[in-house]
Scaffold this active site. Structure first.
Site, PDB file in Angstrom:
ATOM      1  N   HIS A   1      39.399  80.609  50.645  1.00 43.16           N
ATOM      2  CA  HIS A   1      40.197  79.387  50.615  1.00 43.16           C
ATOM      3  C   HIS A   1      41.685  79.725  50.630  1.00 43.16           C
ATOM      4  O   HIS A   1      42.088  80.883  50.520  1.00 43.16           O
ATOM      5  CB  HIS A   1      39.839  78.563  49.375  1.00 43.16           C
ATOM      6  CG  HIS A   1      39.844  77.077  49.621  1.00 43.16           C
ATOM      7  ND1 HIS A   1      40.703  76.473  50.503  1.00 43.16           N
ATOM      8  CD2 HIS A   1      39.088  76.075  49.083  1.00 43.16           C
ATOM      9  CE1 HIS A   1      40.475  75.178  50.506  1.00 43.16           C
ATOM     10  NE2 HIS A   1      39.505  74.903  49.668  1.00 43.16           N
TER      11      HIS A   1
ATOM     12  N   GLY B   1      42.935  75.747  60.142  1.00 46.28           N
ATOM     13  CA  GLY B   1      44.252  76.220  59.747  1.00 46.28           C
ATOM     14  C   GLY B   1      45.244  76.149  60.892  1.00 46.28           C
ATOM     15  O   GLY B   1      45.082  75.367  61.831  1.00 46.28           O
ATOM     16  N   SER B   2      46.236  76.995  60.822  1.00 49.24           N
ATOM     17  CA  SER B   2      47.320  76.990  61.797  1.00 49.24           C
ATOM     18  C   SER B   2      46.896  77.674  63.096  1.00 49.24           C
ATOM     19  O   SER B   2      45.908  78.408  63.149  1.00 49.24           O
ATOM     20  CB  SER B   2      48.534  77.717  61.221  1.00 49.24           C
ATOM     21  OG  SER B   2      48.253  79.104  61.069  1.00 49.24           O
TER      22      SER B   2
ATOM     23  N   GLU C   1      39.358  74.922  64.016  1.00 49.23           N
ATOM     24  CA  GLU C   1      39.987  73.604  63.929  1.00 49.23           C
ATOM     25  C   GLU C   1      41.430  73.856  63.554  1.00 49.23           C
ATOM     26  O   GLU C   1      41.729  74.241  62.427  1.00 49.23           O
ATOM     27  CB  GLU C   1      39.269  72.729  62.899  1.00 49.23           C
ATOM     28  CG  GLU C   1      39.652  71.262  62.997  1.00 49.23           C
ATOM     29  CD  GLU C   1      40.936  70.939  62.254  1.00 49.23           C
ATOM     30  OE1 GLU C   1      42.003  70.851  62.929  1.00 49.23           O
ATOM     31  OE2 GLU C   1      40.900  70.791  61.042  1.00 49.23           O
ATOM     32  N   LEU C   2      42.326  73.647  64.517  1.00 52.27           N
ATOM     33  CA  LEU C   2      43.709  74.064  64.333  1.00 52.27           C
ATOM     34  C   LEU C   2      44.628  72.841  64.226  1.00 52.27           C
ATOM     35  O   LEU C   2      44.264  71.843  63.641  1.00 52.27           O
ATOM     36  CB  LEU C   2      44.104  75.015  65.460  1.00 52.27           C
ATOM     37  CG  LEU C   2      43.110  76.180  65.671  1.00 52.27           C
ATOM     38  CD1 LEU C   2      43.520  77.045  66.848  1.00 52.27           C
ATOM     39  CD2 LEU C   2      42.974  77.023  64.408  1.00 52.27           C
TER      40      LEU C   2
ATOM     41  N   CYS D   1      46.067  67.159  59.854  1.00 55.79           N
ATOM     42  CA  CYS D   1      46.084  67.575  61.261  1.00 55.79           C
ATOM     43  C   CYS D   1      45.900  66.375  62.178  1.00 55.79           C
ATOM     44  O   CYS D   1      46.324  66.411  63.340  1.00 55.79           O
ATOM     45  CB  CYS D   1      45.039  68.653  61.524  1.00 55.79           C
ATOM     46  SG  CYS D   1      43.416  68.293  60.858  1.00 55.79           S
TER      47      CYS D   1
END
Length: 463
Positions: free
Chosen positions: A158, A209-210, A231-232, A265
């Site tokens: 995490h 994340g990024s 998943e950005l 996001c």
């Protein structure tokens, strides 16, 4: 990298945690793989009972779980409680649907001589989940519920600023009756991710994340031939057509951009407004943003939370300054936010042209980019002129028109007359630099399974 709880509202260091050692990593993989050998054989009834118990436990102490979210990443307490409930709903979605979704599928063969062909969905093994801080429980539930339902086991890495949330979820699953090793929280640094992925027993990685983090982990997954989902980021378009009901649309725009302090996001980050209603929309939107109340996220009157950390706030302010340096107009909106804590003044950016790098950025905070489109066609063109493709929305009184526009927006999810939703029974995922793979529903359930063909044939050999 230090795992630590720092209250974003006070910037107070609350608690620190030691990083996992190399020995801890090996022990976690050993345990997760050993657990997989048993877990993959459990019945759907056993899996359902554990997931339902986890949902029940979340609801039984919703305030306790929610307070940890508010403490560690500054989420409004009301939004934190909603996240706890959403996580419970995700568990229950798979309680109700996983067995049916994983049923073997008879294939319609062209020639009876091909036999009776069936597609079965077998679990793969140990997965690594790398999750972000903006929805500390939901992000775990979104990967954990489907993968446990499929028969896989999971190691969690995490975000470093939500360690107590990570621990709380691990404890939750143990209390729900999940066998030891099926879900392991590991305070592991980025430098040790390769050690995990190169282990043959780890079969895949899911990251939220990024872009930078996704590119790095995807490269490692490719190096070791491991399945990955990413998943950005996102820069969702919020298209306002000339027939939109403006008062209602503006309320959704203010909410869609500022929930979770704009750190989503699928926030409505780019408002693309038809020229005929642009001035009225901008005026009403600015007034709506000015009505947000920044303050203690535990206070029910607060509607704008601090960002997750002081660094996050500083980074957003740097982005605003860079956008202005390249010609954008920045208008600060509303009363001054508190000087204590990781707050950013709500800001509207206009006159952002294509030669401004901010035109293509994701702003993870209360910053709104507002564009004027001469007509519907240009609105669609602006919406699609982005490196991202996660969510988006179209606002119009004509639902059929909205649907036709939605069909032309290149993104993973499009909503008509609502900002992008996050729900237990709706798919999540995007295209381009927003990543690949899908989460939730049967799509997420089957991302990390072996789609195995079993064909029973009864014909004579040709010779």
């Amino acid at each position: 990298m230090a795992f630590a709880t720092v209250n974003p509202y006070t910037n107070e260091l609350v608690k620190q945690f030691p990083d996992a050692t190399d020995a801890d990593v090996v022990a976690a993989i050993d345990s997760a793989d050993s657990a997989f050998q048993s877990w993959k054989k459990t019945s759907h009834a056993e899996r359902r009972a554990i997931l339902q118990k986890a949902a029940d436990l979340l609801r039984a102490d919703v305030d306790g779980y929610a307070k940890l979210l508010t403490l560690e990443m500054g989420k409004l307490f009301t939004e934190a409680k909603a996240e706890v409930e959403l996580s419970a709903q995700i568990f229950e979605y798979y309680v109700r649907n996983a067995e049916k979704l994983l049923q073997p599928e008879a294939l319609p063969v062209l020639d009876p001589a091909e036999g009776k062909a069936v597609l079965v969905h077998d679990p793969l093994g140990v997965l690594l989940a790398i999750e972000p801080w903006n929805f500390p429980y939901y992000q775990i539930a979104r990967i954990l519920a489907p993968q446990l339902s499929a028969g896989n086991t999971l190691i969690l890495k995490h975000a470093s600023n939500v360690p107590q949330c990570a621990e709380a979820f691990e404890k939750l699953m143990h209390e729900a009756g999940l066998p030891e090793g099926c879900f392991i929280n590991l305070f592991v640094s980025h430098s040790k991710i390769e050690n995990i992925l190169k282990d043959d027993r780890v079969v895949g990685v899911a990251l939220t994340g990024s872009e930078a983090a996704g590119a790095s982990v995807a490269q490692l997954a490719g190096k070791y031939l491991k399945k990955s989902t990413m998943e950005l980021g996102g820069a969702d378009a919020f298209i306002v057509l000339n027939d939109a009901e403006l008062d209602k649309t503006v309320k959704w725009a203010v909410f869609g951009r500022h929930w979770n302090a704009g750190q989503v996001c699928v926030s409505s980050k780019r408002m693309i407004v038809d020229a005929s209603v642009y001035d009225e929309f901008l005026s009403k939107y600015t007034e709506g943003v000015a009505g947000l109340v920044a303050g203690d996220p535990m206070d029910a009157k607060t509607t704008l939370a601090p960002l997750s950390s002081q660094k996050a706030a500083d980074d957003v302010r740097k982005q605003i300054a860079e956008a202005v340096a390249h010609g954008a107009t920045a208008t600060e909106v509303g009363p001054k936010v508190p000087t204590q804590g990781a707050f950013v003044q709500p800001t509207v950016l206009t006159n952002v042209t294509k030669d401004n790098p901010a035109y293509y950025w994701e702003f993870f905070g209360p910053v709104s980019l507002i564009f004027k489109a001469k007509d519907e066609a240009e609105a669609i063109e602006i919406a699609n002129d982005s490196p991202f493709g996660l969510g988006g929305s179209v606002f119009t009184k004509d639902e059929k028109r909205g649907y036709k526009v939605a069909e032309q927006v290149s993104t993973g999810m499009v909503y008509v007359n609502h900002p992008t939703m996050v729900k237990a029974d709706l798919m999540f995922g995007g295209v381009r630099r927003s990543g690949y793979g899908r989460e939730l529903l049967g799509l997420g359930l089957k991302e990390f399974v072996n789609h195995k063909l079993i064909d029973v044939v009864d014909i004579d050999a040709p010779f």
